[in-house]
Design a protein around this motif. Structure first.
Motif, PDB file in Angstrom:
ATOM      1  N   GLY A   1     -79.416 -88.044 -23.355  1.00 47.55           N
ATOM      2  CA  GLY A   1     -79.187 -86.610 -23.554  1.00 47.55           C
ATOM      3  C   GLY A   1     -80.477 -85.836 -23.732  1.00 47.55           C
ATOM      4  N   SER A   2     -80.359 -84.542 -23.808  1.00 47.65           N
ATOM      5  CA  SER A   2     -81.529 -83.670 -23.867  1.00 47.65           C
ATOM      6  C   SER A   2     -82.113 -83.559 -25.277  1.00 47.65           C
ATOM      7  CB  SER A   2     -81.157 -82.276 -23.352  1.00 47.65           C
ATOM      8  OG  SER A   2     -80.126 -81.725 -24.156  1.00 47.65           O
ATOM      9  N   ALA A   3     -81.347 -83.896 -26.306  1.00 43.60           N
ATOM     10  CA  ALA A   3     -81.865 -83.800 -27.668  1.00 43.60           C
ATOM     11  C   ALA A   3     -82.818 -84.960 -27.934  1.00 43.60           C
ATOM     12  CB  ALA A   3     -80.720 -83.829 -28.667  1.00 43.60           C
ATOM     13  N   SER A   4     -83.960 -84.650 -28.497  1.00 44.69           N
ATOM     14  CA  SER A   4     -84.934 -85.698 -28.808  1.00 44.69           C
ATOM     15  C   SER A   4     -84.521 -86.418 -30.091  1.00 44.69           C
ATOM     16  CB  SER A   4     -86.320 -85.090 -28.988  1.00 44.69           C
ATOM     17  OG  SER A   4     -86.373 -84.333 -30.179  1.00 44.69           O
ATOM     18  N   ASP A   5     -85.073 -87.603 -30.272  1.00 43.73           N
ATOM     19  CA  ASP A   5     -84.827 -88.329 -31.517  1.00 43.73           C
ATOM     20  C   ASP A   5     -85.232 -87.475 -32.710  1.00 43.73           C
ATOM     21  OD1 ASP A   5     -83.936 -90.492 -30.094  1.00 43.73           O
ATOM     22  OD2 ASP A   5     -85.748 -91.700 -30.390  1.00 43.73           O
ATOM     23  N   GLU A   6     -86.341 -86.770 -32.567  1.00 41.78           N
ATOM     24  CA  GLU A   6     -86.840 -85.931 -33.666  1.00 41.78           C
ATOM     25  C   GLU A   6     -85.831 -84.848 -34.028  1.00 41.78           C
ATOM     26  OE1 GLU A   6     -90.409 -82.760 -34.512  1.00 41.78           O
ATOM     27  OE2 GLU A   6     -90.820 -84.427 -33.166  1.00 41.78           O
ATOM     28  N   GLN A   7     -85.253 -84.201 -33.041  1.00 40.56           N
ATOM     29  CA  GLN A   7     -84.261 -83.159 -33.306  1.00 40.56           C
ATOM     30  C   GLN A   7     -83.023 -83.737 -33.973  1.00 40.56           C
ATOM     31  OE1 GLN A   7     -84.046 -81.908 -29.213  1.00 40.56           O
ATOM     32  NE2 GLN A   7     -84.893 -79.895 -29.693  1.00 40.56           N
ATOM     33  N   ILE A   8     -82.577 -84.866 -33.490  1.00 43.53           N
ATOM     34  CA  ILE A   8     -81.378 -85.497 -34.035  1.00 43.53           C
ATOM     35  C   ILE A   8     -81.624 -85.955 -35.472  1.00 43.53           C
ATOM     36  CG2 ILE A   8     -79.828 -87.481 -33.818  1.00 43.53           C
ATOM     37  CD1 ILE A   8     -79.367 -85.312 -31.713  1.00 43.53           C
ATOM     38  N   ASN A   9     -82.799 -86.498 -35.750  1.00 42.37           N
ATOM     39  CA  ASN A   9     -83.088 -87.053 -37.076  1.00 42.37           C
ATOM     40  C   ASN A   9     -83.469 -86.000 -38.112  1.00 42.37           C
ATOM     41  OD1 ASN A   9     -82.576 -89.698 -36.306  1.00 42.37           O
ATOM     42  ND2 ASN A   9     -84.664 -89.990 -35.579  1.00 42.37           N
TER      43      ASN A   9
ATOM     44  N   GLY B   1     -81.941 -83.413 -39.336  1.00 43.25           N
ATOM     45  CA  GLY B   1     -80.894 -83.157 -40.322  1.00 43.25           C
ATOM     46  C   GLY B   1     -80.779 -84.269 -41.338  1.00 43.25           C
ATOM     47  N   VAL B   2     -80.826 -85.507 -40.874  1.00 45.32           N
ATOM     48  CA  VAL B   2     -80.748 -86.656 -41.772  1.00 45.32           C
ATOM     49  C   VAL B   2     -81.965 -86.668 -42.693  1.00 45.32           C
ATOM     50  CG1 VAL B   2     -80.819 -89.178 -41.887  1.00 45.32           C
ATOM     51  CG2 VAL B   2     -79.335 -88.043 -40.234  1.00 45.32           C
ATOM     52  N   ASP B   3     -83.137 -86.436 -42.145  1.00 45.10           N
ATOM     53  CA  ASP B   3     -84.359 -86.433 -42.952  1.00 45.10           C
ATOM     54  C   ASP B   3     -84.294 -85.362 -44.040  1.00 45.10           C
ATOM     55  OD1 ASP B   3     -85.288 -88.482 -41.395  1.00 45.10           O
ATOM     56  OD2 ASP B   3     -86.673 -87.252 -40.231  1.00 45.10           O
ATOM     57  N   GLY B   4     -83.787 -84.185 -43.692  1.00 39.62           N
ATOM     58  CA  GLY B   4     -83.660 -83.105 -44.669  1.00 39.62           C
ATOM     59  C   GLY B   4     -82.732 -83.486 -45.811  1.00 39.62           C
ATOM     60  N   LEU B   5     -81.631 -84.140 -45.481  1.00 39.41           N
ATOM     61  CA  LEU B   5     -80.699 -84.593 -46.526  1.00 39.41           C
ATOM     62  C   LEU B   5     -81.338 -85.660 -47.403  1.00 39.41           C
ATOM     63  CD1 LEU B   5     -77.175 -84.855 -44.882  1.00 39.41           C
ATOM     64  CD2 LEU B   5     -77.807 -83.566 -46.907  1.00 39.41           C
TER      65      LEU B   5
ATOM     66  N   SER C   1     -71.668 -88.647 -42.878  1.00 40.71           N
ATOM     67  CA  SER C   1     -71.088 -87.909 -41.750  1.00 40.71           C
ATOM     68  C   SER C   1     -72.125 -87.657 -40.661  1.00 40.71           C
ATOM     69  CB  SER C   1     -70.525 -86.569 -42.226  1.00 40.71           C
ATOM     70  OG  SER C   1     -69.430 -86.767 -43.079  1.00 40.71           O
ATOM     71  N   MET C   2     -73.361 -87.343 -41.066  1.00 41.54           N
ATOM     72  CA  MET C   2     -74.421 -87.100 -40.083  1.00 41.54           C
ATOM     73  C   MET C   2     -74.783 -88.387 -39.355  1.00 41.54           C
ATOM     74  SD  MET C   2     -76.902 -84.272 -41.749  1.00 41.54           S
ATOM     75  CE  MET C   2     -77.583 -83.756 -40.191  1.00 41.54           C
ATOM     76  N   ASP C   3     -74.807 -89.498 -40.080  1.00 41.51           N
ATOM     77  CA  ASP C   3     -75.080 -90.797 -39.442  1.00 41.51           C
ATOM     78  C   ASP C   3     -74.028 -91.106 -38.383  1.00 41.51           C
ATOM     79  OD1 ASP C   3     -77.407 -91.366 -40.819  1.00 41.51           O
ATOM     80  OD2 ASP C   3     -76.428 -92.629 -42.326  1.00 41.51           O
ATOM     81  N   GLU C   4     -72.769 -90.866 -38.718  1.00 42.20           N
ATOM     82  CA  GLU C   4     -71.682 -91.106 -37.766  1.00 42.20           C
ATOM     83  C   GLU C   4     -71.815 -90.192 -36.550  1.00 42.20           C
ATOM     84  OE1 GLU C   4     -67.992 -90.731 -39.892  1.00 42.20           O
ATOM     85  OE2 GLU C   4     -68.580 -92.278 -41.314  1.00 42.20           O
ATOM     86  N   ALA C   5     -72.158 -88.941 -36.781  1.00 38.76           N
ATOM     87  CA  ALA C   5     -72.324 -87.996 -35.675  1.00 38.76           C
ATOM     88  C   ALA C   5     -73.465 -88.429 -34.758  1.00 38.76           C
ATOM     89  CB  ALA C   5     -72.579 -86.591 -36.214  1.00 38.76           C
ATOM     90  N   GLU C   6     -74.544 -88.951 -35.347  1.00 41.67           N
ATOM     91  CA  GLU C   6     -75.669 -89.440 -34.544  1.00 41.67           C
ATOM     92  C   GLU C   6     -75.238 -90.606 -33.662  1.00 41.67           C
ATOM     93  OE1 GLU C   6     -79.642 -88.575 -37.186  1.00 41.67           O
ATOM     94  OE2 GLU C   6     -78.822 -90.576 -37.137  1.00 41.67           O
ATOM     95  N   MET C   7     -74.476 -91.528 -34.234  1.00 42.51           N
ATOM     96  CA  MET C   7     -74.037 -92.686 -33.460  1.00 42.51           C
ATOM     97  C   MET C   7     -73.164 -92.243 -32.289  1.00 42.51           C
ATOM     98  SD  MET C   7     -73.482 -95.615 -36.428  1.00 42.51           S
ATOM     99  CE  MET C   7     -71.785 -95.708 -36.071  1.00 42.51           C
ATOM    100  N   ILE C   8     -72.293 -91.303 -32.529  1.00 43.21           N
ATOM    101  CA  ILE C   8     -71.425 -90.800 -31.458  1.00 43.21           C
ATOM    102  C   ILE C   8     -72.260 -90.108 -30.391  1.00 43.21           C
ATOM    103  CG2 ILE C   8     -69.639 -89.092 -30.921  1.00 43.21           C
ATOM    104  CD1 ILE C   8     -68.416 -89.829 -33.702  1.00 43.21           C
TER     105      ILE C   8
END
Length: 117
Positions: free
Chosen positions: A71-79, A81-85, A56-63
């Motif tokens: 956008g204003s979110a950095s790759d680090e911020q976006i990733n 959540g995925v890294d934590g999982l 679900s997080m991967d899909e949300a990232e793609m969207i």
């Protein structure tokens, strides 16, 4: 549940896991896998829920990136959540893994020495 159903639910058996595919297989010949774990149904379900969450997080990232590539979110911020999982998934795989699985995860460099004990 009857006593036999309880025993079956809590009995440990091998499963074959592909983190990349997000799959937990009973049959090692069904598809490619990277790791082997021994879990009961409850633990298998717990791991399955983490894989579902990761998907679900991967899909949300793609969207997110498709709708706002600048956008204003950095790759680090976006990733993050995925890294934590992924860390949570690999900790469980280590905990439930065969000796070979534990050895493989320990050499991946995801965790500091001694943190998987």
């Amino acid at each position: 549940m009857t006593n036999n159903q309880d025993e079956a639910f809590y009995a440990r058996k091998p499963y074959y896991v592909s983190v990349q595919a997000g799959s937990i297989l009973e049959d090692p010949t069904a598809a490619a896998y990277e790791l082997v774990i021994e879990v009961n149904e409850e633990e298998r379900n717990q791991l399955g829920e983490l894989f579902d969450e990761l998907s679900s997080m991967d899909e949300a990232e793609m969207i997110h990136f498709a709708q706002s590539p600048f956008g204003s979110a950095s790759d680090e911020q976006i990733n993050r959540g995925v890294d934590g999982l992924l860390v949570d998934i690999y900790k469980l795989l280590y905990k439930w893994g065969t000796p070979e699985t534990k050895s493989h995860i320990a050499t991946m460099g995801l965790f500091s020495e001694g943190s998987l004990q």
